[in-house]
Scaffold this motif. Structure first.
Motif, PDB file in Angstrom:
ATOM      1  N   ARG A 176      11.657   5.061  -3.502  1.00  0.00           N
ATOM      2  CA  ARG A 176      10.924   4.317  -2.132  1.00  0.00           C
ATOM      3  C   ARG A 176      11.775   2.723  -2.135  1.00  0.00           C
ATOM      4  NH1 ARG A 176       4.690   2.886  -2.616  1.00  0.00           N
ATOM      5  NH2 ARG A 176       4.982   2.340  -0.781  1.00  0.00           N
ATOM      6  N   LYS A 177      11.825   2.225  -0.809  1.00  0.00           N
ATOM      7  CA  LYS A 177      12.491   1.083  -0.708  1.00  0.00           C
ATOM      8  C   LYS A 177      11.742  -0.012  -0.855  1.00  0.00           C
ATOM      9  CE  LYS A 177      16.160   3.214   2.326  1.00  0.00           C
ATOM     10  NZ  LYS A 177      16.742   3.016   3.543  1.00  0.00           N
ATOM     11  N   PHE A 178      12.050  -1.374  -0.556  1.00  0.00           N
ATOM     12  CA  PHE A 178      11.134  -2.338  -0.756  1.00  0.00           C
ATOM     13  C   PHE A 178      10.321  -2.401   0.494  1.00  0.00           C
ATOM     14  CE2 PHE A 178      13.892  -4.335  -4.133  1.00  0.00           C
ATOM     15  CZ  PHE A 178      12.645  -4.536  -5.107  1.00  0.00           C
ATOM     16  N   SER A 179      11.143  -2.010   1.505  1.00  0.00           N
ATOM     17  CA  SER A 179      10.542  -2.161   2.816  1.00  0.00           C
ATOM     18  C   SER A 179       9.402  -1.411   3.203  1.00  0.00           C
ATOM     19  CB  SER A 179      11.622  -1.816   4.126  1.00  0.00           C
ATOM     20  OG  SER A 179      11.985  -0.627   3.905  1.00  0.00           O
ATOM     21  N   GLU A 180       9.223  -0.412   2.140  1.00  0.00           N
ATOM     22  CA  GLU A 180       8.291   0.726   2.515  1.00  0.00           C
ATOM     23  C   GLU A 180       7.063   0.566   1.039  1.00  0.00           C
ATOM     24  OE1 GLU A 180      10.198   4.267   0.952  1.00  0.00           O
ATOM     25  OE2 GLU A 180      11.058   4.490   3.021  1.00  0.00           O
ATOM     26  N   MET A 181       6.976  -0.724   0.627  1.00  0.00           N
ATOM     27  CA  MET A 181       6.131  -1.134  -0.483  1.00  0.00           C
ATOM     28  C   MET A 181       4.980  -2.043  -0.077  1.00  0.00           C
ATOM     29  SD  MET A 181       8.568  -1.401  -3.684  1.00  0.00           S
ATOM     30  CE  MET A 181       7.174  -0.953  -4.821  1.00  0.00           C
ATOM     31  N   ASN A 182       4.751  -2.100   1.357  1.00  0.00           N
ATOM     32  CA  ASN A 182       3.629  -3.039   1.809  1.00  0.00           C
ATOM     33  C   ASN A 182       3.723  -4.500   1.196  1.00  0.00           C
ATOM     34  OD1 ASN A 182       1.545  -3.343   3.476  1.00  0.00           O
ATOM     35  ND2 ASN A 182       0.309  -2.908   1.942  1.00  0.00           N
ATOM     36  N   LEU A 183       5.046  -5.143   1.250  1.00  0.00           N
ATOM     37  CA  LEU A 183       5.234  -6.417   0.762  1.00  0.00           C
ATOM     38  C   LEU A 183       5.232  -7.235   2.072  1.00  0.00           C
ATOM     39  CD1 LEU A 183       8.233  -5.689  -1.668  1.00  0.00           C
ATOM     40  CD2 LEU A 183       5.676  -6.339  -2.110  1.00  0.00           C
ATOM     41  N   SER A 184       4.838  -8.490   1.905  1.00  0.00           N
ATOM     42  CA  SER A 184       4.696  -9.501   2.985  1.00  0.00           C
ATOM     43  C   SER A 184       6.019  -9.709   3.582  1.00  0.00           C
ATOM     44  CB  SER A 184       4.176 -10.931   2.404  1.00  0.00           C
ATOM     45  OG  SER A 184       5.077 -11.581   1.506  1.00  0.00           O
ATOM     46  N   ARG A 185       6.257 -10.280   4.831  1.00  0.00           N
ATOM     47  CA  ARG A 185       7.280 -10.686   5.436  1.00  0.00           C
ATOM     48  C   ARG A 185       8.403 -11.453   4.541  1.00  0.00           C
ATOM     49  NH1 ARG A 185       6.009 -10.586  11.782  1.00  0.00           N
ATOM     50  NH2 ARG A 185       5.246  -8.510  12.005  1.00  0.00           N
ATOM     51  N   PRO A 186       7.685 -12.671   4.103  1.00  0.00           N
ATOM     52  CA  PRO A 186       8.838 -13.539   3.495  1.00  0.00           C
ATOM     53  C   PRO A 186       9.276 -12.906   2.194  1.00  0.00           C
ATOM     54  CG  PRO A 186       6.433 -14.687   3.947  1.00  0.00           C
ATOM     55  CD  PRO A 186       6.226 -13.105   4.493  1.00  0.00           C
TER      56      PRO A 186
END
Length: 100
Positions: A51-61
């Motif tokens: 998985r990428k960080f962008s696929e991990m449901n992280l906040s925009r900041p």
């Protein structure tokens, strides 16, 4: 006058402790502690190490910060810990020093 060693409260506590601990054998203690652990601990979600960080449901900041630092994929410990942290779970993890 009674001393502190033979106070009614102390005798009650001692009696209650004896009742709670008497009659226990090793199996019952292990089974009950396992049941207590199962109530407290939950199984970790399935890990996807690709998985990428962008696929991990992280906040925009957070995503902006990770992208600014040039990271795309989490380390194995991050891939295991981030989903649990996002669920609001407490976690204790162990990884090789310097791995992330």
């Amino acid at each position: 006058m009674s001393s502190w060693r033979s106070s009614p409260t102390r005798r009650r506590r001692r009696r209650r402790w004896k009742e709670e601990t008497s009659g226990r054998n090793g199996e019952e203690t292990v089974e009950s502690s396992t049941a207590e652990k199962n109530k407290f601990f939950t199984e970790a979600p399935e890990q996807d190490l690709n998985r990428k960080f962008s696929e991990m449901n992280l906040s925009r900041p957070l995503l902006k910060g990770v992208a600014a630092l040039g990271f795309a994929h989490p380390t194995p410990i991050q891939a295991a810990a981030i989903p649990l942290a996002l669920l609001g779970k407490d976690l204790c993890a162990c990884a090789v020093t310097g791995s992330g």
